[in-house]
Design a protein around this motif. Structure first.
Motif, PDB file in Angstrom:
ATOM      1  N   LYS A 128      -6.997  -3.723  -6.865  1.00 56.39           N
ATOM      2  CA  LYS A 128      -7.383  -2.345  -6.596  1.00 56.39           C
ATOM      3  C   LYS A 128      -6.409  -1.743  -5.588  1.00 56.39           C
ATOM      4  O   LYS A 128      -5.957  -2.433  -4.665  1.00 56.39           O
ATOM      5  N   PRO A 129      -6.057  -0.464  -5.761  1.00 53.85           N
ATOM      6  CA  PRO A 129      -5.129   0.168  -4.803  1.00 53.85           C
ATOM      7  C   PRO A 129      -5.753   0.231  -3.411  1.00 53.85           C
ATOM      8  O   PRO A 129      -6.896   0.670  -3.244  1.00 53.85           O
ATOM      9  N   ILE A 130      -4.982  -0.237  -2.409  1.00 54.86           N
ATOM     10  CA  ILE A 130      -5.475  -0.183  -1.030  1.00 54.86           C
ATOM     11  C   ILE A 130      -4.636   0.744  -0.164  1.00 54.86           C
ATOM     12  O   ILE A 130      -5.037   1.086   0.952  1.00 54.86           O
ATOM     13  N   GLN A 131      -3.478   1.191  -0.657  1.00 47.03           N
ATOM     14  CA  GLN A 131      -2.662   2.135   0.097  1.00 47.03           C
ATOM     15  C   GLN A 131      -1.690   2.817  -0.848  1.00 47.03           C
ATOM     16  O   GLN A 131      -1.154   2.200  -1.774  1.00 47.03           O
ATOM     17  N   LYS A 132      -1.487   4.124  -0.582  1.00 50.40           N
ATOM     18  CA  LYS A 132      -0.510   4.907  -1.341  1.00 50.40           C
ATOM     19  C   LYS A 132       0.365   5.675  -0.363  1.00 50.40           C
ATOM     20  O   LYS A 132      -0.137   6.275   0.590  1.00 50.40           O
ATOM     21  N   ILE A 133       1.666   5.621  -0.601  1.00 48.25           N
ATOM     22  CA  ILE A 133       2.618   6.377   0.211  1.00 48.25           C
ATOM     23  C   ILE A 133       3.454   7.221  -0.734  1.00 48.25           C
ATOM     24  O   ILE A 133       4.078   6.704  -1.662  1.00 48.25           O
ATOM     25  N   SER A 134       3.467   8.536  -0.494  1.00 48.46           N
ATOM     26  CA  SER A 134       4.272   9.441  -1.308  1.00 48.46           C
ATOM     27  C   SER A 134       5.545   9.785  -0.556  1.00 48.46           C
ATOM     28  O   SER A 134       5.502  10.344   0.536  1.00 48.46           O
ATOM     29  N   THR A 135       6.678   9.433  -1.153  1.00 47.83           N
ATOM     30  CA  THR A 135       7.975   9.709  -0.523  1.00 47.83           C
ATOM     31  C   THR A 135       8.644  10.956  -1.105  1.00 47.83           C
ATOM     32  O   THR A 135       9.690  11.378  -0.620  1.00 47.83           O
ATOM     33  N   ARG A 136       8.091  11.517  -2.173  1.00 44.83           N
ATOM     34  CA  ARG A 136       8.563  12.742  -2.812  1.00 44.83           C
ATOM     35  C   ARG A 136       9.981  12.616  -3.395  1.00 44.83           C
ATOM     36  O   ARG A 136      10.637  13.615  -3.628  1.00 44.83           O
TER      37      ARG A 136
END
Length: 836
Positions: free
Chosen positions: A88-96
């Protein structure tokens, strides 16, 4: 010892697969696709467990972190997603920004991501840091050394390496403590002539490399300092993936090819022709990515048709696959002296000579000994005599060998043709006692015959026939190669040291042996070009004819040499049920098995049906031969044909007995039959001590000369090893052949089994090594050490080490011989043994 195909997943995604990773803890395969989906598959059952759609752009890479037990995924949507132990996803980082690759360094606890024109480093929290909510620190440090897309990043020994479409390789170093910094240590400009598409880290016991593949269709090996070591070229397309396999020390490559391309990185040689990938014949597709998993020694491959292919390392798989024969292979032999050579014989009189190269343990060179016979040139007198003889014999059953493939098709053709005066038209002896090649050629007919046949619907055509080589043995003391053929001839070959080598013609049976002795051979460079030239009846590389023996009247099925009173004799037998003795020292016919007290013209038929095999026991000066009449016969040997009395008849098999071998370590006779059993007999012949259920029909038998194990080959394409020290338990299996196995030999100097099959291939296998004998284990380790050090070793070392070790092992084994009275009559089923 190879990677063996296990399974595949067809149409794993709706769009092309772009990334693949493996979770060793849960034994799950992760795949990413162009539509942004990530799917999870169970390795053992290859069933899909989960399907995720967290990314909105195609997934560029997946990375499993064993230290944290989490999965990282990146995509062109600019997201870094961390997946927990429960998927299951536990962290998301968007770098664009689109992310093309990533790598994790456990020493520095850093995650590097490749973008267009730069590399970014993120700090990864460990469980000791007390960060329960986040795994990756959102702040990052960038380095803009690249000018284009960074396509691949790897890490090794505390350093990072990045490569990209700008043809650069950049080496980074980061501090052990304090703030994250990316320090450029070295930059390799123009590392390739085009964009770099893939890069991996490879390591064996001696070397470590950086391996890169490019759009310029080359693969390069670099030192960790950035120095070029080797350049592999000659590929037909872009290198899309590179994978180093430590167990086999080979490099697997993909260049949009239908099968992985396998290279030896140490020698810089393509070994794909010798190391099989064992893909099924029904497989279709071009490989795009390859990924090696050290946990479990798996290789995962993805293809352009959205399939996933799985290989697993198998220490019992074949080391090398040798393909040089154009048709079926019937027999094998080898030389014990240096250089160690393997000879193979089969259809169309084809005899191949194999020698392992010093570059690696996979590759073998080979040349051809080609013996052809054209029955169209037989004299009219011989034709009439053969015809009358065949009519008088009423087509005896014992002259009829079992046919295969081409020979069966030819028989069907001949049976459909009208009768003729041509002696080969309807006579089984002339027709089926020869080997018929696939390229059956129609010869010109006589004018009178043409005028007569033109009025018929179907024409009888004369056909060129090449007799098959059924038996090969090598006599090291004389350096003789002895071959037996389907046309009843036995030919003794010797090495020819003359510098001038020309083609020779094998004489017909009515010719003298003098012409054969004057023959010379052909150079190795010319053999492959002319071996199939029908204008030449025989071409030999490095060998010439010494003797031609032609007393038999049917196909040769058994050859064995005997050292009797310091004189070497050859015992031969065949489908004519006769046993002949030849003096190899003088090259003359000695005698034939005869009834005692009768004239020499009074021959004795040795069995009630065709004889299939023969072997010799030097301890008791006895030889045994097997027959299609279900029996095995044991006789004393003597150079005089009327002094070879019958000692025993071994009765027990219910079908044709095809193999009989003497086990010199355990002092036993071993037989194999069409009734799918292997029987164990004492030295005296009777009674039967053991019956082993072999599952398949026994078509080949061999004895392991180091430990006395029984090696059987069957029509089910499987090689089985039975250990007498473990109550004849089936201790090892070898699978890989695609047709019936016809011959097996054991080479003790290398501790290899070599097998030949009707599938036209020869395979080399690692021999069975008992774990209970410390002395033998140590000896085999020494042999393996010599084998691995191929760059500085030659066959002389193998011979020196093996001769010393074999004497020690044999002395130990002989002191522990199994007492015959200790055997119990029982049947051993292989299915029961597998459950032990």
């Amino acid at each position: 010892m190879a990677m063996e195909y296990r399974s595949s997943i067809n149409e794993a995604h709706a769009t092309p697969i772009t990334a693949i990773e493996f979770n060793p803890f849960r034994r799950e395969i992760f795949t990413g696709a162009e539509d942004g989906s990530i799917r999870v598959w169970e390795l053992d059952s290859v069933k899909m467990l989960y399907n995720f759609n967290e990314h909105v752009g195609f997934v560029t890479q997946l990375l499993f972190c064993k230290e944290l037990k989490v999965m990282f995924s990146v995509s062109i949507d600019g997201q870094i997603i961390v997946w927990g132990p429960t998927n299951k996803p536990i962290q998301k980082i968007s770098t664009r920004e689109p992310i093309y690759c990533l790598e994790y360094n456990s020493r520095r606890q850093q995650l590097l991501c490749g973008y267009k024109g730069r590399v970014r480093a993120f700090h990864v929290f460990s469980p000791e840091d007390g960060q329960s909510s986040e795994v990756i620190e959102r702040k990052a440090v960038s380095c803009c050394e690249h000018k284009d897309i960074v396509s691949c990043i790897i890490t090794c020994e505390g350093r990072f390496y990045s490569a990209g479409y700008d043809r650069k390789i950049v080496i980074y170093d980061t501090p052990h403590h304090g703030k994250i910094k990316l320090k450029v240590v070295h930059v390799i400009n123009n590392a390739h002539d085009a964009a770099i598409s893939c890069m991996i880290y490879g390591k064996n016991s001696d070397n470590s490399w950086i391996i890169t593949g490019s759009f310029d269709r080359t693969v390069k090996l670099w030192s960790l300092d950035g120095n070029i070591l080797q350049n592999f070229n000659g590929f037909n397309n872009t290198i899309t993936s590179v994978c180093y396999v430590p167990p086999t020390q080979t490099l697997w490559l993909t260049a949009n090819s239908t099968a992985p391309i396998i290279w030896d990185p140490k020698g810089g040689i393509n070994v794909s022709d010798f190391v099989t990938t064992s893909l099924p014949s029904s497989f279709a597709g071009h490989f795009k990515k390859l990924f090696y998993v050290p946990e479990g020694n798996h290789i995962f491959g993805t293809t352009n048709n959205r399939s996933i292919v799985i290989w697993k390392y198998n220490s019992a798989a074949s080391i090398s696959t040798l393909k040089g024969h154009s048709d079926i292979i019937e027999t094998l032999t080898y030389t014990e002296k240096d250089p160690l050579l393997i000879y193979s014989g089969g259809a169309s009189s084809e005899i191949q000579r194999w020698e392992r190269l010093q570059l690696n343990t996979f590759m073998y060179s080979h040349d051809t000994v080609c013996f052809l016979k054209d029955i169209n040139k037989a004299k009219n007198k011989e034709k009439n005599e053969d015809k009358n003889k065949n009519n008088n014999n009423n087509k005896k059953k014992f002259d009829k060998p079992k046919l295969k493939s081409v020979r069966r098709r030819f028989s069907q053709i001949m049976n459909s043709l009208p009768s003729s005066d041509f002696p080969g038209s309807k006579t089984i002896n002339n027709l089926e006692s020869m080997m018929f090649p696939e390229n059956i050629e129609i010869t010109k007919l006589d004018k009178d015959f043409m005028e007569e046949a033109i009025e018929k619907k179907e024409r009888k055509r004369q056909i060129k026939i090449k007799p098959s080589c059924l038996k090969l043995i090598y006599v090291d003391d004389y350096d003789y190669l002895i071959s037996g053929y389907e046309d009843s001839r036995i030919i003794v070959w010797e090495y020819n040291d003359e510098s001038l080598k020309i083609p020779i013609n094998i004489p017909d049976k009515d010719k003298t042996k003098k012409d054969a002795k004057d023959a010379t051979t052909l150079t190795l460079q010319d053999v492959s070009a002319i071996a199939t030239n029908d204008n030449v009846t025989n071409r030999v590389s490095g060998l010439s004819i010494k003797y031609v023996f032609d007393k038999h009247k049917g196909s040769i099925s058994g050859l064995v040499t005997v050292n009797y009173d310091n004189t070497y004799y050859l015992i031969s037998t065949g489908f004519d049920r006769r046993i002949c003795v030849w003096n190899l020292t003088t090259g003359k016919y000695q005698d034939i098995l005869r009834i005692a007290g009768q004239p020499k013209e009074k021959e004795e038929l040795a069995a009630d049906d065709v004889i299939t095999d023969i072997d010799y026991n030097p301890n008791r000066n006895e030889y045994a031969y097997s027959s299609a009449d279900h029996m095995i016969y044991l006789r004393k040997f003597s150079p005089k044909g009327d002094e070879m009395p019958l000692q025993a008849v071994l009765q027990g098999h219910e079908e044709e007995v095809k193999q009989i071998k003497w086990n010199d370590i355990h002092k036993l006779w071993i037989s194999g039959s069409d009734d799918r059993t292997i029987r164990i007999w004492p030295e005296t012949g009777i009674p039967c001590l053991k019956v082993i259920n072999n599952i398949g029909i026994v078509t080949a038998l061999c004895m392991d000369t180091l430990n006395g194990c029984i090696i059987s080959g069957g029509n089910d394409h499987i090689i089985r090893i039975y250990d007498p020290k473990k109550n004849f338990e089936n201790v090892q299996k070898h699978c890989g052949h695609q047709d019936e196995i016809k011959a097996i030999i054991h080479i003790p100097a290398r501790n290899h089994y070599v097998s030949a099959s009707w599938d036209g291939s020869i395979r080399v296998w690692n021999a069975f090594t008992p774990k209970s004998r410390s002395l033998q284990n140590q000896t085999l380790k020494n042999i393996d050490r010599v084998n691995s050090n191929v760059s500085t070793t030659d066959d002389n070392i193998y011979g020196t080490n093996s001769s010393l070790s074999l004497k020690k092992i044999n002395s130990v084994v002989q002191s522990q011989n199994i007492s015959i009275q200790g055997f119990n009559k029982s049947i051993i089923n292989e299915s029961d043994l597998e459950n032990l």
